[in-house]
Design an enzyme around this catalytic site. Structure first.
Site, PDB file in Angstrom:
ATOM      1  N   ASP A 113       2.510  18.259  14.192  1.00  0.00           N
ATOM      2  CA  ASP A 113       2.199  17.733  12.932  1.00  0.00           C
ATOM      3  C   ASP A 113       2.962  18.678  11.799  1.00  0.00           C
ATOM      4  O   ASP A 113       2.927  19.728  11.887  1.00  0.00           O
ATOM      5  CB  ASP A 113       0.399  18.021  12.924  1.00  0.00           C
ATOM      6  CG  ASP A 113      -0.222  17.445  11.621  1.00  0.00           C
ATOM      7  OD1 ASP A 113       0.374  17.506  10.649  1.00  0.00           O
ATOM      8  OD2 ASP A 113      -0.697  16.354  12.001  1.00  0.00           O
ATOM      9  N   THR A 148      -0.693  -0.626  12.583  1.00  0.00           N
ATOM     10  CA  THR A 148      -1.757  -1.178  11.895  1.00  0.00           C
ATOM     11  C   THR A 148      -1.803  -2.631  11.902  1.00  0.00           C
ATOM     12  O   THR A 148      -0.696  -3.408  11.696  1.00  0.00           O
ATOM     13  CB  THR A 148      -1.695  -0.699  10.428  1.00  0.00           C
ATOM     14  OG1 THR A 148      -2.624  -1.314   9.526  1.00  0.00           O
ATOM     15  CG2 THR A 148      -0.333  -0.817  10.043  1.00  0.00           C
ATOM     16  N   ASP A 149      -3.096  -3.510  11.665  1.00  0.00           N
ATOM     17  CA  ASP A 149      -3.072  -4.520  11.339  1.00  0.00           C
ATOM     18  C   ASP A 149      -2.585  -5.125  10.158  1.00  0.00           C
ATOM     19  O   ASP A 149      -2.277  -6.335   9.913  1.00  0.00           O
ATOM     20  CB  ASP A 149      -4.580  -5.123  11.569  1.00  0.00           C
ATOM     21  CG  ASP A 149      -5.817  -4.446  10.556  1.00  0.00           C
ATOM     22  OD1 ASP A 149      -5.168  -3.726   9.575  1.00  0.00           O
ATOM     23  OD2 ASP A 149      -6.919  -4.610  10.588  1.00  0.00           O
ATOM     24  N   GLU A 150      -2.070  -4.110   8.994  1.00  0.00           N
ATOM     25  CA  GLU A 150      -1.720  -4.514   7.895  1.00  0.00           C
ATOM     26  C   GLU A 150      -0.176  -5.023   7.773  1.00  0.00           C
ATOM     27  O   GLU A 150       0.162  -5.664   7.039  1.00  0.00           O
ATOM     28  CB  GLU A 150      -1.766  -3.336   7.023  1.00  0.00           C
ATOM     29  CG  GLU A 150      -3.188  -2.863   6.798  1.00  0.00           C
ATOM     30  CD  GLU A 150      -3.497  -1.898   5.583  1.00  0.00           C
ATOM     31  OE1 GLU A 150      -2.487  -1.793   4.674  1.00  0.00           O
ATOM     32  OE2 GLU A 150      -4.658  -1.647   5.213  1.00  0.00           O
ATOM     33  N   TYR A 192       3.105   0.763   2.107  1.00  0.00           N
ATOM     34  CA  TYR A 192       2.586   1.621   3.127  1.00  0.00           C
ATOM     35  C   TYR A 192       2.890   0.479   4.610  1.00  0.00           C
ATOM     36  O   TYR A 192       3.338   0.770   5.350  1.00  0.00           O
ATOM     37  CB  TYR A 192       1.067   1.742   3.246  1.00  0.00           C
ATOM     38  CG  TYR A 192       0.289   2.129   4.616  1.00  0.00           C
ATOM     39  CD1 TYR A 192       0.625   2.987   5.358  1.00  0.00           C
ATOM     40  CD2 TYR A 192      -0.582   1.248   4.902  1.00  0.00           C
ATOM     41  CE1 TYR A 192       0.144   3.216   6.577  1.00  0.00           C
ATOM     42  CE2 TYR A 192      -1.170   1.270   6.196  1.00  0.00           C
ATOM     43  CZ  TYR A 192      -0.666   2.173   6.864  1.00  0.00           C
ATOM     44  OH  TYR A 192      -1.189   2.376   8.261  1.00  0.00           O
ATOM     45  N   LYS A 215       5.099   0.784   7.861  1.00  0.00           N
ATOM     46  CA  LYS A 215       4.494   0.770   9.186  1.00  0.00           C
ATOM     47  C   LYS A 215       5.249  -0.469   9.810  1.00  0.00           C
ATOM     48  O   LYS A 215       5.627  -0.449  11.105  1.00  0.00           O
ATOM     49  CB  LYS A 215       3.028   0.529   9.076  1.00  0.00           C
ATOM     50  CG  LYS A 215       2.200   1.712   8.724  1.00  0.00           C
ATOM     51  CD  LYS A 215       2.540   2.923   9.487  1.00  0.00           C
ATOM     52  CE  LYS A 215       1.850   2.759  11.032  1.00  0.00           C
ATOM     53  NZ  LYS A 215       1.877   4.005  11.448  1.00  0.00           N
ATOM     54  N   ASN A 219     -16.288  -5.524   1.186  1.00  0.00           N
ATOM     55  CA  ASN A 219     -16.353  -3.822   0.947  1.00  0.00           C
ATOM     56  C   ASN A 219     -17.551  -3.700   0.222  1.00  0.00           C
ATOM     57  O   ASN A 219     -18.186  -2.760   0.283  1.00  0.00           O
ATOM     58  CB  ASN A 219     -15.255  -3.645  -0.099  1.00  0.00           C
ATOM     59  CG  ASN A 219     -13.877  -3.770   0.703  1.00  0.00           C
ATOM     60  OD1 ASN A 219     -13.706  -3.455   1.868  1.00  0.00           O
ATOM     61  ND2 ASN A 219     -12.673  -3.861  -0.291  1.00  0.00           N
ATOM     62  N   HIS A 274      -3.439  -6.629  -3.549  1.00  0.00           N
ATOM     63  CA  HIS A 274      -4.478  -6.211  -2.648  1.00  0.00           C
ATOM     64  C   HIS A 274      -4.585  -7.451  -1.579  1.00  0.00           C
ATOM     65  O   HIS A 274      -4.799  -8.395  -2.071  1.00  0.00           O
ATOM     66  CB  HIS A 274      -5.891  -6.070  -3.492  1.00  0.00           C
ATOM     67  CG  HIS A 274      -6.911  -5.421  -2.871  1.00  0.00           C
ATOM     68  ND1 HIS A 274      -8.131  -4.975  -3.642  1.00  0.00           N
ATOM     69  CD2 HIS A 274      -6.996  -5.136  -1.553  1.00  0.00           C
ATOM     70  CE1 HIS A 274      -8.882  -4.379  -2.483  1.00  0.00           C
ATOM     71  NE2 HIS A 274      -8.184  -4.711  -1.468  1.00  0.00           N
TER      72      HIS A 274
END
Ligand code: NAD
Ligand code: DAU
Length: 330
Positions: free
Chosen positions: A31, A121-123, A145, A149, A244, A271
């Protein structure tokens, strides 16, 4: 196995490290200790003879070559992980999430590591108005981001295709639980609510995320590590879609606060409206999510209520400058 876990001082990584030691594995935790890396997250295992800490950047090839000696498998969790920070400072993200991934992949190949798990990630799929994303769907990331990824996923799959390296990729959904840095929705809103501070809901609050408990996310990564097929991708989703605003209302209820703390603020740029994953492929490896959302969320609120000593120092440090930049003009 001797496992090398990267990002093991972060939220999901530290949970994974504790679970790996409990399963009898030896763990090397690499790390860099960025703002999100917290040695306190692994303090309870620091003296375990099967645990070793290496303070290094995954983009540092000589350091990775050293750390990888005798390692059977790598689980690459290290990342710059926060979407809002990627909008404020996009250039930092590919340095770890793409270049760092390529460096540790290549050093793992040279070291003859048996399996490499790329935690994604699912993103990377982008937003989906209805239905569920499957592993074969095209990548369509929206934020700096998620674009970084997606670059990491493609690097990992390219190492399988080109060198025949044993690589699997996991794509997890929104994860919650203890020890999550209080910049993400749930820990930010829980700690603000505990302090009687406002909860900044972006836009109309009707965006949907699929929430999974951190232990279920980690057990999904273990399933892919232990039983996944080389070159394959596995979605790790909670099957637990919430707006949310629903999350916000539950946090207000569990912290005994009322809706007067809600503040609707300017929306996040670009978004994504909704994420949702099909998880049959991982289920075929014997995995299923075990933590009920109501129980998991109340336990998480309780953890933050009982562990102010963990988050109060975070919120008074570098975090303050970030918070002012992120929320001051909203
Ligand atoms: P986190 O931000 O809490 O922790 C990231 C960790 O990585 C920190 O300990 C940090 O010090 C370390 N790190 C960052 N850059 C590094 C580098 N160059 N070299 C070595 N270490 C470095 O992140 P998290 O939420 O625990 O996420 C872990 C992984 O899971 C990430 O890859 C993220 O993309 C992925 N993921 C997260 C979620 C979520 O909801 N949190 C969901 C799906 C996937
Ligand atoms: O989907 C998986 C991803 O989930 C991970 O890959 C990321 O590492 C992780 O950060 C998370 O990304 P999100 O952007 O979905 O999570 P975040 O907690 O930042 O935001 C969740 C939702 O809440 C999102 O729709 C934005 C909204 N939000 C967030 C914050 C911080 C608010 O309305 N207000 C806020 O202050």
């Amino acid at each position: 196995m001797k496992l090398l876990v990267t990002g093991g001082c972060g939220f999901i990584g530290s949970t994974f490290v504790r679970m790996a030691l409990a399963r009898g594995h030896e763990v090397v935790n690499v790390d860099k200790l960025t703002y999100a890396g917290n040695p306190a997250n692994v303090a309870e295992v620091a003296d375990d003879p099967k645990y070793h800490f290496v303070h290094a950047d995954i983009a540092d090839a000589p350091a990775m070559a050293d750390a990888l000696t005798g390692v059977d498998a790598v689980v690459n969790m290290a990342a710059e992980s926060h979407v809002d920070r990627s909008i404020l400072d996009p250039a930092a993200f590919p340095m770890t999430d793409v270049v760092g991934t390529a460096v540790i992949l290549d050093q793992s190949r040279r070291a003859g590591v048996g399996r490499f798990v790329q935690v994604s990630t699912d993103e990377v799929y982008g937003s989906i108005p209805v239905g569920l994303f499957r592993e074969t769907d095209p990548l369509n990331p929206s934020s700096p981001y998620s674009a970084s990824k997606a670059g990491g996923d493609l690097q990992a799959l390219a190492w399988h295709h080109t060198y025949g390296m044993d690589v699997v990729v996991t794509r997890g959904s929104n994860t919650y639980g203890p020890r999550q840095y209080p910049e993400k929705l749930i820990p930010l809103f829980v700690t603000n609510a505990l302090d009687g501070e406002q909860l900044p809901v972006y836009g109309d609050g009707q965006q949907i995320r699929d929430w999974i408990h951190v232990e279920d996310h980690c057990s999904g990564v273990f399933a892919a590590l232990e039983h996944g097929i080389a070159g394959e991708v596995y979605n790790v989703g909670g099957g637990n879609e919430r707006t949310n605003l629903e999350i916000t209302e539950r946090i207000l209820e569990y912290t005994n606060r009322d809706a007067s703390l809600i503040r609707y603020v300017e929306d996040r740029l670009g978004h994504d409206r909704r994420y949702a994953l099909a998880t049959e492929k991982l289920s075929l490896l014997g995995w299923s999510a075990a933590v009920d959302f109501g129980t998991g969320l109340t336990d998480t609120v309780t953890w933050y209520r009982d562990n102010r000593a963990w988050w109060e120092p975070i919120k008074s440090g570098e975090y303050r400058a970030y918070y002012d930049e992120q929320y001051g003009q909203r």
